[in-house]
Design an enzyme around this catalytic site. Structure first.
Site, PDB file in Angstrom:
ATOM      1  N   LYS A   3     -12.427  -1.305   6.798  1.00 38.91           N
ATOM      2  CA  LYS A   3     -11.675  -2.287   7.572  1.00 38.91           C
ATOM      3  C   LYS A   3     -12.063  -2.235   9.054  1.00 38.91           C
ATOM      4  O   LYS A   3     -12.577  -3.188   9.577  1.00 38.91           O
ATOM      5  CB  LYS A   3     -10.171  -2.052   7.419  1.00 38.91           C
ATOM      6  CG  LYS A   3      -9.561  -2.699   6.180  1.00 38.91           C
ATOM      7  CD  LYS A   3      -9.498  -1.810   4.976  1.00 38.91           C
ATOM      8  CE  LYS A   3      -9.068  -2.542   3.730  1.00 38.91           C
ATOM      9  NZ  LYS A   3      -8.054  -1.829   2.974  1.00 38.91           N
ATOM     10  N   ASP A  28      -1.276   6.469   6.383  1.00 40.74           N
ATOM     11  CA  ASP A  28      -2.410   5.668   5.949  1.00 40.74           C
ATOM     12  C   ASP A  28      -2.629   4.616   7.041  1.00 40.74           C
ATOM     13  O   ASP A  28      -1.815   3.718   7.212  1.00 40.74           O
ATOM     14  CB  ASP A  28      -2.084   5.000   4.605  1.00 40.74           C
ATOM     15  CG  ASP A  28      -3.177   4.038   4.135  1.00 40.74           C
ATOM     16  OD1 ASP A  28      -4.176   3.857   4.861  1.00 40.74           O
ATOM     17  OD2 ASP A  28      -3.006   3.455   3.036  1.00 40.74           O
ATOM     18  N   TRP A  45       0.826  -1.217   0.000  1.00 43.27           N
ATOM     19  CA  TRP A  45       0.000   0.000   0.000  1.00 43.27           C
ATOM     20  C   TRP A  45       0.854   1.257   0.000  1.00 43.27           C
ATOM     21  O   TRP A  45       0.546   2.228  -0.702  1.00 43.27           O
ATOM     22  CB  TRP A  45      -0.993  -0.012   1.167  1.00 43.27           C
ATOM     23  CG  TRP A  45      -2.084  -0.998   0.957  1.00 43.27           C
ATOM     24  CD1 TRP A  45      -2.320  -2.143   1.663  1.00 43.27           C
ATOM     25  CD2 TRP A  45      -3.090  -0.979  -0.075  1.00 43.27           C
ATOM     26  NE1 TRP A  45      -3.403  -2.814   1.150  1.00 43.27           N
ATOM     27  CE2 TRP A  45      -3.885  -2.128   0.097  1.00 43.27           C
ATOM     28  CE3 TRP A  45      -3.392  -0.090  -1.129  1.00 43.27           C
ATOM     29  CZ2 TRP A  45      -4.975  -2.413  -0.749  1.00 43.27           C
ATOM     30  CZ3 TRP A  45      -4.476  -0.382  -1.961  1.00 43.27           C
ATOM     31  CH2 TRP A  45      -5.245  -1.523  -1.764  1.00 43.27           C
TER      32      TRP A  45
HETATM   33  C1  LIG Z   1      -7.555  -1.312   1.829  1.00 40.12           C
HETATM   34  C2  LIG Z   1      -6.444  -0.359   1.910  1.00 40.12           C
HETATM   35  C3  LIG Z   1      -6.301   0.702   0.995  1.00 40.12           C
HETATM   36  C4  LIG Z   1      -7.257   0.893  -0.153  1.00 40.12           C
HETATM   37  O1  LIG Z   1      -8.464   1.305   0.309  1.00 40.12           O
HETATM   38  P1  LIG Z   1      -9.645   1.733  -0.691  1.00 40.12           P
HETATM   39  O2  LIG Z   1     -10.624   2.295   0.267  1.00 40.12           O
HETATM   40  O3  LIG Z   1     -10.084   0.507  -1.396  1.00 40.12           O
HETATM   41  O4  LIG Z   1      -9.100   2.743  -1.616  1.00 40.12           O
HETATM   42  C5  LIG Z   1      -5.264   1.571   1.168  1.00 40.12           C
HETATM   43  N1  LIG Z   1      -4.388   1.439   2.168  1.00 40.12           N
HETATM   44  C6  LIG Z   1      -4.474   0.428   3.059  1.00 40.12           C
HETATM   45  C7  LIG Z   1      -3.468   0.320   4.156  1.00 40.12           C
HETATM   46  C8  LIG Z   1      -5.504  -0.501   2.956  1.00 40.12           C
HETATM   47  O5  LIG Z   1      -5.604  -1.507   3.841  1.00 40.12           O
END
Ligand SMILES: *Cc1c(COP(=O)(O)O)cnc(C)c1O
Length: 368
Positions: A202, A178, A101
């Site tokens: 999540k 993030d 990511w």
């Molecule tokens: C799932 C995830 C993403 C992507 O998320 P979207 O909402 O599908 O754009 C980005 N960073 C991390 C750490 C993730 O777990």
């Protein structure tokens, strides 16, 4: 019949939240209408979004110089939106790459850089990483003048988590994280960051909502003229995240999750359970005599996402089939790394991990 759902996202939600949402579906608090059908400008929804914001601030222990925005486009949108807002002309953004990511975030920022006239680069760590450990950075690796340093504090695919003790020292450069896959899973000192963002699907609620926590001084600077209002942090903040129609139902469900978290005792209480859940699963993997394997260095192992391999990968389809029969679903690993993965988000009860560990122990015994 509900099963135990180990999905990496969209992921399991607390059963109490789903029951409440189902009850409210046709008639929210005697209004005779459901939340999905309400005007986002009405007083009922205003209460919902304000309450969600206040509860989240409470859970995070958010200092008053931070704002919460409810946006759309997922965490992925932030990969581009962040440099659009914050990468200056002739500026520099540095990216710590610890997994898939953070690598994607760097790539997206690289596409935006020519628009802003800035530059992005990966920060050089101590070694080439296969994403099985947290790299070590000397302080000199960071440019104190950088517009920001980006990192991903929990790599959902590689199962690598960075706790606050491992945050690099970026000197004066502001940190952006993030936190999509571990926000609210443990106490965090938001003051370490200028901005934190997370896709909701999540650990927060339904997909379609992205939560942004941003220091207010970042909202005072006006972004470039060419930036569409919808993508401007400043404009979104001025409109309380309601420049256009926000994802109202997702915000409402997220608000129920925040209330549920508070009822559980908040993030400190969640952390205690999350430590226990992760310890159960890693112990099962480590004590399987090599039948299962997780190659992440112990201090970097994620409590939320546990990827693991089978010594004999040909057994994976059978593992998944038997797991499903035992009421354990979504255990397939991400396609880029293969193997298996169990995601152990806040809403996954410890009972689910106990059942999984029993299943895995039995499966190993009968197939070894
Ligand atoms: C799932 C995830 C993403 C992507 O998320 P979207 O909402 O599908 O754009 C980005 N960073 C991390 C750490 C993730 O777990």
């Amino acid at each position: 019949m509900r099963v135990f759902n180990f999905s990496s996202g969209p992921a399991v939600l607390p059963e109490a939240v789903l029951t409440q949402a189902a009850e409210d579906m046709l008639d929210w608090q005697g209004t005779g209408t459901g939340v999905m059908e309400m005007s986002h400008r009405g007083s009922a929804f205003s209460r919902i979004i304000e309450m969600a914001r206040a509860d989240l601030a409470d859970l995070l222990g958010l200092p008053s110089d931070y704002a919460i925005l409810f946006l759309q486009g997922g965490a992925t949108q932030q990969f581009s939106q962040l440099p659009m807002n914050r990468l200056k002309k002739r500026g520099l953004a540095q990216y710590v790459v610890t997994g898939a990511w953070s690598a994607k975030a760097l790539e997206a920022a690289g596409k935006v850089a020519p628009l802003t006239g800035g530059r992005v680069e990966a920060v050089a760590g101590d070694e080439e990483s296969d994403f099985s450990d947290l790299p070590f950075f000397t302080d000199e690796a960071f440019d104190p003048e950088a517009d920001y340093v980006h990192l991903c504090t929990n790599e959902t695919i590689h199962g690598v988590e960075m706790d606050e003790a491992h945050l690099p020292n970026t000197q004066d450069a502001p940190l952006v994280a993030d936190m999509s896959s571990h926000i609210l899973s443990r106490p965090m000192d938001i003051r370490r960051y200028a901005m934190v963002y997370a896709g909701a699907q999540k650990n927060i609620g339904p997909s379609g909502l992205t939560v942004l926590i941003v220091r207010k001084d970042w909202l005072e600077e006006t972004p470039p003229d060419w930036l569409p209002d919808l993508l401007s942090y400043q404009v979104q903040a001025r409109h309380d995240s309601m420049l256009n129609t926000p994802p109202t139902f997702a915000i409402y469900v997220a608000g129920l999750v925040f209330q549920w978290l508070k009822a559980q005792g908040g993030v400190a209480a969640m952390e205690r359970v999350n430590i226990e859940k992760a310890a159960l699963l890693y112990a099962c993997i480590d004590q399987s005599g090599g039948f299962y394997r997780n190659g992440v260095a112990s201090e970097a192992r994620s409590r939320m996402n546990v990827p693991f391999l089978l010594a004999d990968p040909a057994l994976i389809p059978l593992f998944l089939e038997h797991a499903r029969s035992a009421g354990l679903i979504e255990l397939k690993g991400h396609k880029s790394v293969g193997g298996l993965r169990a995601s152990l988000y806040n809403a996954l009860p410890i009972e689910a991990v106990r059942v999984l560990v029993d299943f895995m122990t039995h499966f190993a015994k009968t197939r070894a």
